[in-house]
Each structure stands twice: as structure tokens, then as C-alpha cells.
Design a protein around this motif. Sequence first.
Motif, PDB file in Angstrom:
ATOM      1  N   ALA A   1       0.828  -1.212   0.000  1.00  0.00           N
ATOM      2  CA  ALA A   1       0.000   0.000   0.000  1.00  0.00           C
ATOM      3  C   ALA A   1       0.862   1.262   0.000  1.00  0.00           C
ATOM      4  CB  ALA A   1      -0.926  -0.001   1.217  1.00  0.00           C
ATOM      5  N   ASN A   2       2.170   1.096  -0.247  1.00  0.00           N
ATOM      6  CA  ASN A   2       3.116   2.209  -0.166  1.00  0.00           C
ATOM      7  C   ASN A   2       3.155   2.998  -1.477  1.00  0.00           C
ATOM      8  OD1 ASN A   2       5.212   3.880   0.776  1.00  0.00           O
ATOM      9  ND2 ASN A   2       6.795   2.439   0.113  1.00  0.00           N
ATOM     10  N   TYR A   3       2.036   3.577  -1.838  1.00  0.00           N
ATOM     11  CA  TYR A   3       1.954   4.282  -3.122  1.00  0.00           C
ATOM     12  C   TYR A   3       2.647   5.640  -3.091  1.00  0.00           C
ATOM     13  CZ  TYR A   3      -1.155   0.567  -4.501  1.00  0.00           C
ATOM     14  OH  TYR A   3      -1.653  -0.676  -4.799  1.00  0.00           O
ATOM     15  N   THR A   4       3.051   6.072  -1.917  1.00  0.00           N
ATOM     16  CA  THR A   4       3.830   7.315  -1.826  1.00  0.00           C
ATOM     17  C   THR A   4       5.325   7.056  -1.925  1.00  0.00           C
ATOM     18  OG1 THR A   4       3.871   7.197   0.592  1.00  0.00           O
ATOM     19  CG2 THR A   4       2.050   8.426  -0.420  1.00  0.00           C
ATOM     20  N   GLY A   5       5.747   5.791  -1.947  1.00  0.00           N
ATOM     21  CA  GLY A   5       7.154   5.445  -2.149  1.00  0.00           C
ATOM     22  C   GLY A   5       8.050   5.705  -0.960  1.00  0.00           C
ATOM     23  N   ASP A   6       7.547   5.537   0.253  1.00  0.00           N
ATOM     24  CA  ASP A   6       8.347   5.746   1.457  1.00  0.00           C
ATOM     25  C   ASP A   6       9.455   4.689   1.515  1.00  0.00           C
ATOM     26  OD1 ASP A   6       9.334   5.639   4.134  1.00  0.00           O
ATOM     27  OD2 ASP A   6       7.533   6.647   4.852  1.00  0.00           O
ATOM     28  N   PRO A   7      10.738   5.079   1.500  1.00  0.00           N
ATOM     29  CA  PRO A   7      11.837   4.098   1.464  1.00  0.00           C
ATOM     30  C   PRO A   7      11.927   3.248   2.726  1.00  0.00           C
ATOM     31  CG  PRO A   7      12.692   6.333   1.751  1.00  0.00           C
ATOM     32  CD  PRO A   7      11.241   6.471   1.439  1.00  0.00           C
ATOM     33  N   GLU A   8      11.544   3.795   3.882  1.00  0.00           N
ATOM     34  CA  GLU A   8      11.587   3.018   5.124  1.00  0.00           C
ATOM     35  C   GLU A   8      10.568   1.887   5.083  1.00  0.00           C
ATOM     36  OE1 GLU A   8      11.311   5.317   8.652  1.00  0.00           O
ATOM     37  OE2 GLU A   8      12.983   6.651   8.140  1.00  0.00           O
ATOM     38  N   ILE A   9       9.394   2.168   4.548  1.00  0.00           N
ATOM     39  CA  ILE A   9       8.366   1.134   4.438  1.00  0.00           C
ATOM     40  C   ILE A   9       8.831   0.030   3.492  1.00  0.00           C
ATOM     41  CG2 ILE A   9       6.029   0.651   3.604  1.00  0.00           C
ATOM     42  CD1 ILE A   9       5.195   3.405   4.616  1.00  0.00           C
ATOM     43  N   GLU A  10       9.443   0.419   2.376  1.00  0.00           N
ATOM     44  CA  GLU A  10       9.934  -0.575   1.417  1.00  0.00           C
ATOM     45  C   GLU A  10      11.044  -1.424   2.026  1.00  0.00           C
ATOM     46  OE1 GLU A  10      11.914  -0.854  -3.057  1.00  0.00           O
ATOM     47  OE2 GLU A  10      10.834   0.957  -2.434  1.00  0.00           O
ATOM     48  N   ALA A  11      11.962  -0.802   2.754  1.00  0.00           N
ATOM     49  CA  ALA A  11      13.051  -1.552   3.382  1.00  0.00           C
ATOM     50  C   ALA A  11      12.515  -2.546   4.409  1.00  0.00           C
ATOM     51  CB  ALA A  11      14.035  -0.583   4.037  1.00  0.00           C
ATOM     52  N   ARG A  12      11.526  -2.123   5.165  1.00  0.00           N
ATOM     53  CA  ARG A  12      10.930  -3.014   6.165  1.00  0.00           C
ATOM     54  C   ARG A  12      10.237  -4.191   5.484  1.00  0.00           C
ATOM     55  NH1 ARG A  12       8.994   0.743   9.004  1.00  0.00           N
ATOM     56  NH2 ARG A  12       6.858   0.829   8.201  1.00  0.00           N
ATOM     57  N   CYS A  13       9.608  -3.926   4.349  1.00  0.00           N
ATOM     58  CA  CYS A  13       8.960  -4.999   3.595  1.00  0.00           C
ATOM     59  C   CYS A  13       9.988  -6.017   3.109  1.00  0.00           C
ATOM     60  CB  CYS A  13       8.187  -4.407   2.419  1.00  0.00           C
ATOM     61  SG  CYS A  13       7.297  -5.640   1.438  1.00  0.00           S
ATOM     62  N   HIS A  14      11.114  -5.556   2.597  1.00  0.00           N
ATOM     63  CA  HIS A  14      12.167  -6.471   2.129  1.00  0.00           C
ATOM     64  C   HIS A  14      12.704  -7.326   3.284  1.00  0.00           C
ATOM     65  CE1 HIS A  14      12.304  -5.190  -1.973  1.00  0.00           C
ATOM     66  NE2 HIS A  14      12.641  -3.942  -1.686  1.00  0.00           N
ATOM     67  N   ASP A  15      12.831  -6.730   4.447  1.00  0.00           N
ATOM     68  CA  ASP A  15      13.290  -7.481   5.610  1.00  0.00           C
ATOM     69  C   ASP A  15      12.296  -8.587   5.964  1.00  0.00           C
ATOM     70  OD1 ASP A  15      15.027  -7.710   8.142  1.00  0.00           O
ATOM     71  OD2 ASP A  15      13.023  -7.410   8.975  1.00  0.00           O
ATOM     72  N   CYS A  16      11.008  -8.285   5.836  1.00  0.00           N
ATOM     73  CA  CYS A  16       9.976  -9.266   6.162  1.00  0.00           C
ATOM     74  C   CYS A  16       9.943 -10.404   5.150  1.00  0.00           C
ATOM     75  CB  CYS A  16       8.617  -8.570   6.227  1.00  0.00           C
ATOM     76  SG  CYS A  16       8.434  -7.456   7.638  1.00  0.00           S
ATOM     77  N   THR A  17      10.064 -10.092   3.868  1.00  0.00           N
ATOM     78  CA  THR A  17      10.056 -11.166   2.866  1.00  0.00           C
ATOM     79  C   THR A  17      11.291 -12.052   3.007  1.00  0.00           C
ATOM     80  OG1 THR A  17      11.075  -9.727   1.191  1.00  0.00           O
ATOM     81  CG2 THR A  17       8.665  -9.821   1.241  1.00  0.00           C
ATOM     82  N   ALA A  18      12.418 -11.476   3.393  1.00  0.00           N
ATOM     83  CA  ALA A  18      13.634 -12.273   3.614  1.00  0.00           C
ATOM     84  C   ALA A  18      13.439 -13.245   4.775  1.00  0.00           C
ATOM     85  CB  ALA A  18      14.822 -11.351   3.873  1.00  0.00           C
TER      86      ALA A  18
END
Length: 387
Positions: free
Chosen positions: A165-182
Amino acid sequence: MSNVPVYEIDPQAFWKDPYPDLKHLRANAPVAFVPQLGAVLVTRRDDIFVNEKKIDIFSSTQPDGLMTRLMGQNMMRKDGDAHMAERKAIFPTVSPKTVKNTWKAQFVDMTEAALTELHPKGRADMVLDIAKRISGDALRVMTGLTNMSWQEMDRTSQGMIDGCANYTGDPEIEARCHDCTASIDEHIAARKPELEANPDTSLLSVQMQAGLSDEQISANIKLAISGGQNEPRDVIAGAIWALLTHPDQLALVQQGNASWMDVFEEYARWMSPIGMSPREIAKPHDLHGVALAPGDRVFFMFGSGNRDEHVFERPDEFDLTQDHGPSIAFGAGPHFCAGAWAARCLIADVALPMIFERLGNLRLADEVPFGGWAFRGPLTMPVAWDV
């Protein structure tokens, strides 16, 4: 979409309460472009119900979409034969028969354990301590990731849905998502050897048995966690809040004039936990005079369709006596939620009745804030009961 109406929103206000904007859109611009979301919103129930089935126009295949980029191309981001092949592969996990004969007893045991542990305390947070745990424990066994704690199951789910749902492109949200998928991939890798030796009906195991690739398996488990954790969590807590704030509706259940399944279905309509599903236009299409072009991003707003004044008698009310049959809370087309039977069992057959039975005189202990529009639910919910 050169002639599409443009509708501006305040993203923070929309996240807090999207319903006033959605009501305005249904009445005045049922197909409108929202710049803050970068998408055309389709807000009327019947438009969603009809057009979600037109996969040749409203495509789920979105290689550049947030979900695909962050979580891999799961079956929800495929159409036609590719989608059905993977749906068939996971069916042994989510079939009504498996839910009844395999998962229900485990749901009961997990819920009983949580409530037994918490009961002497007399207080808890329904979201953070109860619903999150029940949902997470159920997902642990269903996915096959029994090596993951319920806390980590919830953390990874929330990280992924925030990312999607990060349609504003917040880099912290994206980084946290990558950590979760890992984290999910690590847990999958650790469980595979045991499930190769001892296959079962878990999502990981049935996909392995069906011969799906590692990429397919990983993407579909992430899909299950992203939706299979937050939806039951938010509906368990939210439905309890709805009943406690509508004592007349709770009385209907207690007196046998409405069922727990009615509670589940009406709450999921009224406060849709999954409020939106994205599509990409595959070929030119006209909807209400709006010319949609290939590449346009479209959001089917389930949460809006479920409050459509043309379909529901009292759309903005939580009312167990009204017809919730036309609800599209689980979707309306070939992507109808595969986990629907498991969700109904966990929430309506197990969690809601057991919570009200075990936690006598259950009551709210503070205000309950809600948030979200793509995914919506109570954020925190302090409750108390008699010990």
C-alpha cells in the motif's frame, strides 16, 4: 483516460476514514482518477462485480506493481490458466473438507490456549494480544511455517501489506517490507527438508508435492501471509468491537436470532478488511463514459462497493438483519479469496463464540482507533472482562 474525472484526496484523512470520499465518488464520479494514489478508482458495487471478471481488460498481471516487485509474482497477480494451475495446486490446503477435518480442531486448541493464558489477567488488547495471536497461530500451521512465531507471522504480514500500500514510495516502508520477505524465505528454506520427508496438507507442503517452483512457492506463501494474517486479525477484533458498541446486535446473537456467521459476513461487508484490489488495463475500455487505456492502473474499491447505497438498505450501519449476500468482501471474480472457508471457520465457528464464552462480561476499556483504506482494521483495542 484523457477524459477521466479527477478527484483529490487528503491521504492522511483518507487513511483514517475513507468512507466520506468513497460515498462522494459513488454518487458523483464512480470512475475517477485520484492523483494521490496514481490510480483510477472504481467505487460502485455492480461495476466491480461485473468488471472484475473481465480479465482480458482488467488484468491482474502487473509486473511493475508493488506486490509483484516486493513479494514476487504470486497467483493473485496471474490470470487465466496460470492462475488456475496454482489455485488448483493449493486447493488441498484450503478446501472446505480440509478446513473441517484438519484445521478446525487446531483452531480450537490454539484459541483455547490463548484465552486460558490471558483469562486470569482480566485485561488485554484485543488486537495485539488476542486477535493477532489467534490469527498468527492459525497461519503458522496452515502455511507449514511452524518454525515461525505468531509474533513474527504478524510482523511479516504487516510489513508486506504496508509495502503493497506504499503508493507514496516511502523508502523506510519498502526496506521493512524487504526485511519481512527475507524472513519468510529463511523460514521456508528451514522447513522444506522436514516436509519433503513428511508431507502434509500445509500450503508449503502441497505446493512442493505439486511440483511448483521455489519462486512460485515463495510468492504464494507470502501472499497467504500478507492477507491471511491481517484479515482474520482485523475481523476478529473489529467484529467484537462492533458487537460491543452495538449491544442490540449482540443481543440478536445471544438470543439465537442471528448467527456468528452473520456477524462475520456483515462486519466484513461494513468494514471491509481488504478494501481494494489493483488491476491494469490490458486493452481500451469505456466505463461510464470514461475511456480507459492500456497501462492505466485501476483500483477496484471493495470497501466502497460494500457500502453502495443502490445495493444495501442501510450501507453505513452494522446491522445483522440486513441482506449481506451481495457483499464482495472476498472479491467477485476468478480471484475470489482462496482462504474464505478457512477465514469463516476460524472467525465465525471458533474465535468469536469462544471469546464471548470464555471472557465473561467482555467490555471496552478505552477508545478504539481504526485506520487504513487498502487494508482496514482497529489499531488497538483495550478490553476487560470479569475474572
